[in-house]
Design an enzyme around this catalytic site. Sequence first.
Site, mmCIF file in Angstrom:
data_model
loop_
_atom_site.group_PDB
_atom_site.id
_atom_site.type_symbol
_atom_site.label_atom_id
_atom_site.label_comp_id
_atom_site.label_asym_id
_atom_site.label_seq_id
_atom_site.Cartn_x
_atom_site.Cartn_y
_atom_site.Cartn_z
ATOM 1 N N ASP A 145 -21.721 43.403 -50.146
ATOM 2 C CA ASP A 145 -20.947 42.231 -49.322
ATOM 3 C C ASP A 145 -20.645 41.233 -50.039
ATOM 4 O O ASP A 145 -21.107 40.774 -51.177
ATOM 5 C CB ASP A 145 -22.252 41.718 -48.426
ATOM 6 C CG ASP A 145 -22.265 42.316 -47.206
ATOM 7 O OD1 ASP A 145 -21.540 43.277 -46.750
ATOM 8 O OD2 ASP A 145 -23.400 42.319 -46.498
ATOM 9 N N PRO B 156 -26.085 19.559 -37.503
ATOM 10 C CA PRO B 156 -25.357 19.347 -38.445
ATOM 11 C C PRO B 156 -25.886 18.614 -39.875
ATOM 12 O O PRO B 156 -25.391 18.643 -40.678
ATOM 13 C CB PRO B 156 -24.368 18.499 -37.938
ATOM 14 C CG PRO B 156 -24.750 18.024 -36.445
ATOM 15 C CD PRO B 156 -25.825 18.892 -36.189
ATOM 16 N N GLU C 114 -26.734 14.165 -28.386
ATOM 17 C CA GLU C 114 -27.084 13.563 -29.534
ATOM 18 C C GLU C 114 -28.066 14.029 -30.651
ATOM 19 O O GLU C 114 -28.127 13.743 -31.829
ATOM 20 C CB GLU C 114 -27.215 11.970 -29.429
ATOM 21 C CG GLU C 114 -26.305 11.033 -28.627
ATOM 22 C CD GLU C 114 -24.922 11.291 -29.387
ATOM 23 O OE1 GLU C 114 -24.778 11.123 -30.671
ATOM 24 O OE2 GLU C 114 -24.108 11.782 -28.763
ATOM 25 N N ARG D 101 -28.490 41.653 -40.073
ATOM 26 C CA ARG D 101 -27.997 42.716 -40.725
ATOM 27 C C ARG D 101 -28.440 42.927 -42.285
ATOM 28 O O ARG D 101 -28.105 43.797 -42.659
ATOM 29 C CB ARG D 101 -26.278 42.302 -40.619
ATOM 30 C CG ARG D 101 -25.927 41.233 -41.496
ATOM 31 C CD ARG D 101 -24.352 40.928 -41.227
ATOM 32 N NE ARG D 101 -23.532 42.144 -41.653
ATOM 33 C CZ ARG D 101 -23.278 42.056 -43.058
ATOM 34 N NH1 ARG D 101 -24.028 41.256 -44.181
ATOM 35 N NH2 ARG D 101 -22.757 43.092 -43.602
HETATM 36 N N1 ADE Z 1 -25.184 21.713 -33.978
HETATM 37 C C1 ADE Z 1 -23.965 20.915 -33.900
HETATM 38 N N2 ADE Z 1 -23.367 20.965 -34.976
HETATM 39 C C2 ADE Z 1 -23.928 21.925 -35.626
HETATM 40 C C3 ADE Z 1 -23.850 22.414 -37.024
HETATM 41 N N3 ADE Z 1 -22.561 22.079 -37.814
HETATM 42 N N4 ADE Z 1 -24.607 23.460 -37.697
HETATM 43 C C4 ADE Z 1 -25.658 23.631 -36.883
HETATM 44 N N5 ADE Z 1 -26.028 23.004 -35.861
HETATM 45 C C5 ADE Z 1 -25.077 22.231 -35.235
#
Ligand code: ADE
Length: 271
Positions: free
Chosen positions: A168, A88, A115, A153
């Site tokens: 697209d 994230p 984590e 793709r």
């Molecule tokens: N792992 C956990 N959350 C994630 C996200 N939002 N994007 C990519 N990998 C992740």
Amino acid sequence: MNIEVLTIFPDMFDSFLAYGIVSRAIKSGRIRVSPVNIRDYAAGKHRQTDDRPYGGGAGMVMMPEPLAGSINAARKKDGRAKVILLTPQGRPFDQDTAGKLAKESGLVFVCGRYEGVDERIRSDYIDDEISIGDYVLTGGEIAAMVVIDAVIRLIPGVLGSDESATADSFSNGLLEHAHYTRPQIFRAGAVPDVLLSGNHAKIDEWRLESALVRTFLKRPDLLEKKALSSREKAILKKWCDNIERLVSGQDSGHQGGDALSRADTLSGEEP
Ligand code: ADE
């Protein structure tokens, strides 16, 4: 393209790889996707892949050795492959990034769990970090599937000629136009006449108008980023003029019939 996915849950990829365009691309030999179990590179009787964080605190951290072992093995197979960590904290994934990744010869996806991964892996082994959105998943596997799906793709030959990616959403900075199929009348809705006309210039014009209007209504931020062509500006200007006519018609006590009937032709897009 050769894709390796490093994960502690390789079986999660079974159905992803078994269906639709992904499966077809594998069968045709255009891509190869190999889920690799990070645990195979872990030492000891228990083949441990995670451990407690130094400094204390909640959760576990993915140990460096099994990750380094699996990344090194993937690099040995393809020295040019780009190693991507799903996290994230990564850079937000979009169509532009998908297009760039589709040009790589090989990709290695590292799926974090718990984590996250030991910082020394992040700094020494990872070429790029990607996030699929501002939310936290339980692991990088689903994120890896999202990225792989969007990337493959765009590899030439993966989509059939009737599935082209050129129209697209996002490919030209706009959302894609509205689509209709049979039946011609469904509930109260009829397919716009122009789509039945066989006039391809008119159909193209209608589709561009549909794409512009739905982008304006649903994702105006995309229009702000886009350099509009003079044709696109003219279409949006025509919509502004229609709305202005409608409003001034209301002010002078008339119904704005002309502007409204114009909006009807783009059903689903009317403001
Ligand atoms: N792992 C956990 N959350 C994630 C996200 N939002 N994007 C990519 N990998 C992740």
